[in-house]
Write a protein that holds these residues in place. Structure first.
Motif, PDB file in Angstrom:
ATOM      1  N   ASP A   1     -11.061 -20.788  -6.741  1.00  0.00           N
ATOM      2  CA  ASP A   1     -12.064 -21.074  -6.656  1.00  0.00           C
ATOM      3  C   ASP A   1     -13.094 -19.572  -7.059  1.00  0.00           C
ATOM      4  N   GLN A   2     -12.319 -18.770  -7.500  1.00  0.00           N
ATOM      5  CA  GLN A   2     -13.059 -17.504  -8.403  1.00  0.00           C
ATOM      6  C   GLN A   2     -13.525 -18.076  -9.635  1.00  0.00           C
ATOM      7  N   ARG A   3     -12.583 -18.890 -10.239  1.00  0.00           N
ATOM      8  CA  ARG A   3     -12.823 -19.300 -11.619  1.00  0.00           C
ATOM      9  C   ARG A   3     -14.077 -20.191 -11.577  1.00  0.00           C
ATOM     10  N   ARG A   4     -14.246 -21.213 -10.324  1.00  0.00           N
ATOM     11  CA  ARG A   4     -15.656 -21.952 -10.164  1.00  0.00           C
ATOM     12  C   ARG A   4     -16.735 -21.163 -10.311  1.00  0.00           C
ATOM     13  N   ILE A   5     -16.801 -19.909  -9.367  1.00  0.00           N
ATOM     14  CA  ILE A   5     -17.797 -18.942  -9.746  1.00  0.00           C
ATOM     15  C   ILE A   5     -17.989 -18.599 -11.117  1.00  0.00           C
ATOM     16  N   GLY A   6     -17.082 -18.266 -11.670  1.00  0.00           N
ATOM     17  CA  GLY A   6     -17.144 -17.573 -13.056  1.00  0.00           C
ATOM     18  C   GLY A   6     -16.817 -16.331 -13.181  1.00  0.00           C
ATOM     19  N   PHE A   7     -16.359 -15.369 -12.273  1.00  0.00           N
ATOM     20  CA  PHE A   7     -15.797 -14.126 -12.594  1.00  0.00           C
ATOM     21  C   PHE A   7     -14.970 -13.510 -11.480  1.00  0.00           C
ATOM     22  N   PRO A   8     -14.056 -12.838 -11.909  1.00  0.00           N
ATOM     23  CA  PRO A   8     -13.348 -12.377 -10.814  1.00  0.00           C
ATOM     24  C   PRO A   8     -13.978 -11.797  -9.666  1.00  0.00           C
ATOM     25  N   LEU A   9     -13.176 -11.853  -8.180  1.00  0.00           N
ATOM     26  CA  LEU A   9     -14.036 -11.279  -7.150  1.00  0.00           C
ATOM     27  C   LEU A   9     -13.752  -9.688  -7.137  1.00  0.00           C
ATOM     28  N   ASN A  10     -14.777  -8.974  -6.719  1.00  0.00           N
ATOM     29  CA  ASN A  10     -14.675  -7.666  -6.533  1.00  0.00           C
ATOM     30  C   ASN A  10     -15.709  -7.098  -5.624  1.00  0.00           C
ATOM     31  N   GLU A  11     -15.513  -5.890  -4.955  1.00  0.00           N
ATOM     32  CA  GLU A  11     -16.409  -5.367  -3.915  1.00  0.00           C
ATOM     33  C   GLU A  11     -17.908  -5.306  -4.335  1.00  0.00           C
ATOM     34  N   GLN A  12     -17.938  -4.857  -5.685  1.00  0.00           N
ATOM     35  CA  GLN A  12     -19.418  -4.656  -6.146  1.00  0.00           C
ATOM     36  C   GLN A  12     -20.071  -6.032  -6.213  1.00  0.00           C
ATOM     37  N   LEU A  13     -19.521  -6.888  -6.632  1.00  0.00           N
ATOM     38  CA  LEU A  13     -19.945  -8.107  -6.555  1.00  0.00           C
ATOM     39  C   LEU A  13     -20.409  -8.787  -5.408  1.00  0.00           C
ATOM     40  N   VAL A  14     -19.461  -8.637  -4.392  1.00  0.00           N
ATOM     41  CA  VAL A  14     -19.919  -9.075  -2.935  1.00  0.00           C
ATOM     42  C   VAL A  14     -21.197  -8.347  -2.473  1.00  0.00           C
ATOM     43  N   GLU A  15     -20.812  -7.086  -2.738  1.00  0.00           N
ATOM     44  CA  GLU A  15     -22.186  -6.067  -2.346  1.00  0.00           C
ATOM     45  C   GLU A  15     -23.411  -6.411  -2.824  1.00  0.00           C
ATOM     46  N   ARG A  16     -23.362  -6.929  -4.142  1.00  0.00           N
ATOM     47  CA  ARG A  16     -24.703  -7.225  -4.774  1.00  0.00           C
ATOM     48  C   ARG A  16     -25.162  -8.429  -4.300  1.00  0.00           C
ATOM     49  N   GLU A  17     -24.263  -9.595  -3.730  1.00  0.00           N
ATOM     50  CA  GLU A  17     -24.713 -10.717  -3.181  1.00  0.00           C
ATOM     51  C   GLU A  17     -25.308 -10.599  -1.740  1.00  0.00           C
ATOM     52  N   ILE A  18     -24.811  -9.778  -1.018  1.00  0.00           N
ATOM     53  CA  ILE A  18     -25.388  -9.573   0.366  1.00  0.00           C
ATOM     54  C   ILE A  18     -26.619  -8.456   0.350  1.00  0.00           C
ATOM     55  N   ARG A  19     -26.727  -7.811  -0.712  1.00  0.00           N
ATOM     56  CA  ARG A  19     -27.941  -7.158  -0.899  1.00  0.00           C
ATOM     57  C   ARG A  19     -29.327  -8.171  -1.373  1.00  0.00           C
ATOM     58  N   ILE A  20     -28.861  -8.947  -2.330  1.00  0.00           N
ATOM     59  CA  ILE A  20     -29.709 -10.111  -2.906  1.00  0.00           C
ATOM     60  C   ILE A  20     -30.119 -10.751  -1.720  1.00  0.00           C
ATOM     61  N   ALA A  21     -29.284 -11.268  -0.919  1.00  0.00           N
ATOM     62  CA  ALA A  21     -29.525 -12.153   0.417  1.00  0.00           C
ATOM     63  C   ALA A  21     -30.803 -11.434   1.312  1.00  0.00           C
ATOM     64  N   GLN A  22     -30.383 -10.292   1.521  1.00  0.00           N
ATOM     65  CA  GLN A  22     -31.394  -9.491   2.565  1.00  0.00           C
ATOM     66  C   GLN A  22     -32.609  -9.015   1.884  1.00  0.00           C
ATOM     67  N   GLY A  23     -32.501  -8.915   0.611  1.00  0.00           N
ATOM     68  CA  GLY A  23     -33.886  -8.906  -0.353  1.00  0.00           C
ATOM     69  C   GLY A  23     -34.617  -9.909   0.006  1.00  0.00           C
ATOM     70  N   THR A  24     -34.037 -11.245   0.028  1.00  0.00           N
ATOM     71  CA  THR A  24     -35.008 -12.548   0.177  1.00  0.00           C
ATOM     72  C   THR A  24     -35.377 -12.607   1.334  1.00  0.00           C
ATOM     73  N   ILE A  25     -34.540 -12.287   2.225  1.00  0.00           N
ATOM     74  CA  ILE A  25     -34.875 -12.419   3.755  1.00  0.00           C
ATOM     75  C   ILE A  25     -36.303 -11.233   4.058  1.00  0.00           C
ATOM     76  N   GLU A  26     -36.164 -10.244   3.488  1.00  0.00           N
ATOM     77  CA  GLU A  26     -37.317  -9.113   3.425  1.00  0.00           C
ATOM     78  C   GLU A  26     -38.330  -9.678   2.879  1.00  0.00           C
ATOM     79  N   GLY A  27     -38.273 -10.400   1.656  1.00  0.00           N
ATOM     80  CA  GLY A  27     -39.227 -10.727   0.864  1.00  0.00           C
ATOM     81  C   GLY A  27     -39.983 -11.972   1.493  1.00  0.00           C
ATOM     82  N   ALA A  28     -39.513 -12.705   2.195  1.00  0.00           N
ATOM     83  CA  ALA A  28     -39.902 -13.745   3.035  1.00  0.00           C
ATOM     84  C   ALA A  28     -40.904 -13.195   4.022  1.00  0.00           C
ATOM     85  N   LEU A  29     -40.297 -11.890   4.936  1.00  0.00           N
ATOM     86  CA  LEU A  29     -41.090 -11.355   5.997  1.00  0.00           C
ATOM     87  C   LEU A  29     -42.347 -10.525   5.391  1.00  0.00           C
ATOM     88  N   TYR A  30     -42.228 -10.169   4.080  1.00  0.00           N
ATOM     89  CA  TYR A  30     -43.444  -9.384   3.379  1.00  0.00           C
ATOM     90  C   TYR A  30     -44.415 -10.553   3.078  1.00  0.00           C
TER      91      TYR A  30
END
Length: 281
Positions: free
Chosen positions: A54-83
């Motif tokens: 499943d990591q190969r399907r994503i395209g890179f090895p999983l690590n904490e920094q990548l997961v944190e990046r994704e969850i901050r991006i998602a929150q940024g889009t939520i906040e953008g929708a509210l703005y």
């Protein structure tokens, strides 16, 4: 990617934005993620236990920094929708992680930021008719899968037919494009199609994925749009939304031209077009 640093710096340099208009989002809450993504899949991401296949399907090895990046991006889009509710339009410098489905990641996407934000708006009863306009060159297959049984969200994807992902999902409306399609024909198709969607579905809110991998210079795109074509595309989307009083959240999506200047210029053009159009009285 370097473009995520260069886009805001370029917009600041030309005076199109100020530093107080930028924000850094916190990580999105787990209960909000689970409105969109399967619990088991999310916990495998969170705990870094996602199987290697499943990591190969994503395209890179999983690590904490990548997961944190994704969850901050998602929150940024939520906040953008509210703005966007207050200002008409808001942007995520990153985002557009539209290949992530309910229980899978793919194509460098692990969590689907615009799907998460759309479900947030639905769950909070802020809106109940949402249009997702995906004009990245690659089909928004994850977005289509997530909302396949959700009548309150209309998914529209205009993408390369013979391009990744090679297994497509069914959006509410897909426009598959032939290789080497030029800007004139692309824009004609878009202008013939999108107003009818808005008129028939009558959305209350729009998410726009403004990928610049449609450019002829893009290494992965297989289309033949110029930067001026991409700018006209963005202007058309924004002018249509503004004319209907539809707030818009914009995520940047893909861009893989050999020259970083081409990528940054095209993305900045999207910001400039949106800001200029929504600033008009």
């Amino acid at each position: 990617m370097l473009k995520y640093e260069l886009i805001p710096e370029q917009l600041l340099h030309i005076g199109k934005i100020s530093r107080d208009q930028l924000f850094c989002p916190d990580p999105v809450a787990e209960d909000i993620i689970l409105l969109t993504h399967d619990r088991h899949y999310w916990e495998q991401l969170r705990d870094l236990t996602l199987p290697h296949k499943d990591q190969r399907r994503i395209g890179f090895p999983l690590n904490e920094q990548l997961v944190e990046r994704e969850i901050r991006i998602a929150q940024g889009t939520i906040e953008g929708a509210l703005y966007a509710q207050d200002f008409g339009i808001a942007f995520n410098v990153a985002g557009g992680t539209h290949h992530a489905g309910r229980n899978w990641g793919e194509g460098f996407c692990m969590l689907n930021d615009q799907a998460i934000a759309a479900n947030y708006l639905l769950n909070k009863q802020i809106h109940d008719r949402i249009l997702i306009i995906d004009l990245d060159v690659h089909q928004g297959n994850g977005t289509a899968e997530i909302f396949q049984n959700e009548p309150r969200v209309f998914t529209f994807s205009m993408h390369g037919d013979k391009n990744f992902p090679f297994r497509k999902e069914a959006s509410d409306l897909d426009l598959p494009l032939e290789n080497d399609l030029d800007g004139e024909r692309y824009l004609r198709l878009l202008k013939r199609t999108l107003p009818g969607i808005v008129e028939s579905f009558k959305p209350q809110f729009v998410f726009y994925l403004a990928g610049v991998d449609v450019l002829s210079s893009d290494k992965l795109g297989k289309l033949k749009l110029s930067k001026s074509d991409a700018l006209e595309r963005d202007k058309f989307v924004f002018e249509l939304c503004k004319s209907k009083n539809l707030p818009v959240q914009v995520s940047m999506g893909g861009g893989y031209s050999a020259g970083i200047k081409d990528i940054v210029d095209a993305h900045c053009n999207t910001f400039i077009a949106g800001i200029d159009i929504f600033e008009q009285l």
